[in-house]
Design a protein around this motif. Structure first.
Motif, PDB file in Angstrom:
ATOM      1  N   PRO A   4       0.792  -1.230   0.000  1.00  0.00           N
ATOM      2  CA  PRO A   4       0.000   0.000   0.000  1.00  0.00           C
ATOM      3  C   PRO A   4       0.826   1.282   0.000  1.00  0.00           C
ATOM      4  N   THR A   5       2.137   1.170   0.234  1.00  0.00           N
ATOM      5  CA  THR A   5       2.971   2.373   0.209  1.00  0.00           C
ATOM      6  C   THR A   5       3.623   2.586  -1.152  1.00  0.00           C
ATOM      7  N   VAL A  35      -5.820   6.932  -0.663  1.00  0.00           N
ATOM      8  CA  VAL A  35      -5.755   5.913   0.380  1.00  0.00           C
ATOM      9  C   VAL A  35      -5.884   6.598   1.727  1.00  0.00           C
ATOM     10  N   ILE A  36      -6.685   6.004   2.615  1.00  0.00           N
ATOM     11  CA  ILE A  36      -6.684   6.465   4.001  1.00  0.00           C
ATOM     12  C   ILE A  36      -6.262   5.279   4.865  1.00  0.00           C
ATOM     13  N   THR A  37      -5.606   5.581   5.966  1.00  0.00           N
ATOM     14  CA  THR A  37      -5.062   4.570   6.871  1.00  0.00           C
ATOM     15  C   THR A  37      -5.461   4.915   8.282  1.00  0.00           C
ATOM     16  N   TRP A  38      -5.776   3.889   9.087  1.00  0.00           N
ATOM     17  CA  TRP A  38      -6.122   4.098  10.485  1.00  0.00           C
ATOM     18  C   TRP A  38      -5.720   2.867  11.291  1.00  0.00           C
ATOM     19  N   HIS A  48      -8.781   1.984   0.007  1.00  0.00           N
ATOM     20  CA  HIS A  48      -8.346   2.579  -1.254  1.00  0.00           C
ATOM     21  C   HIS A  48      -9.559   3.118  -1.992  1.00  0.00           C
ATOM     22  N   PHE A  49      -9.354   4.211  -2.713  1.00  0.00           N
ATOM     23  CA  PHE A  49     -10.432   4.855  -3.458  1.00  0.00           C
ATOM     24  C   PHE A  49      -9.918   5.253  -4.832  1.00  0.00           C
ATOM     25  N   CYS A  50     -10.782   5.143  -5.852  1.00  0.00           N
ATOM     26  CA  CYS A  50     -10.352   5.463  -7.215  1.00  0.00           C
ATOM     27  C   CYS A  50     -10.207   6.969  -7.445  1.00  0.00           C
ATOM     28  N   ASP A  51     -10.912   7.772  -6.646  1.00  0.00           N
ATOM     29  CA  ASP A  51     -10.771   9.222  -6.766  1.00  0.00           C
ATOM     30  C   ASP A  51     -11.324   9.889  -5.497  1.00  0.00           C
TER      31      ASP A  51
END
Length: 59
Positions: A4-5, A35-38, A48-51
């Motif tokens: 993911p990085t 991408v958001i991480t928690w 993950h998101f396309c936009d």
């Protein structure tokens, strides 16, 4: 699954690409990828998101 990085917008096959958490579309070679991480239960979670529009719909 792809790290993911890494740079998801560079030479990623759709079968190895993450899917958008909102619409389910594989995110391969897209510069709009978000991408958001928690932290949850002592582990790192990512979405993950396309936009940006899909990212905002997920909230």
């Amino acid at each position: 699954m792809v790290d993911p990085t890494s740079d998801h917008h560079e030479d990623i096959d759709e079968d190895e690409a993450p899917e958008c958490a909102t619409c389910g579309t594989p995110i391969a070679n897209e510069v709009t990828h978000r991408v958001i991480t928690w932290i949850e239960d002592n582990s790192v979670e990512t979405a993950h998101f396309c936009d940006e529009e899909c990212r905002m719909e997920w909230q």
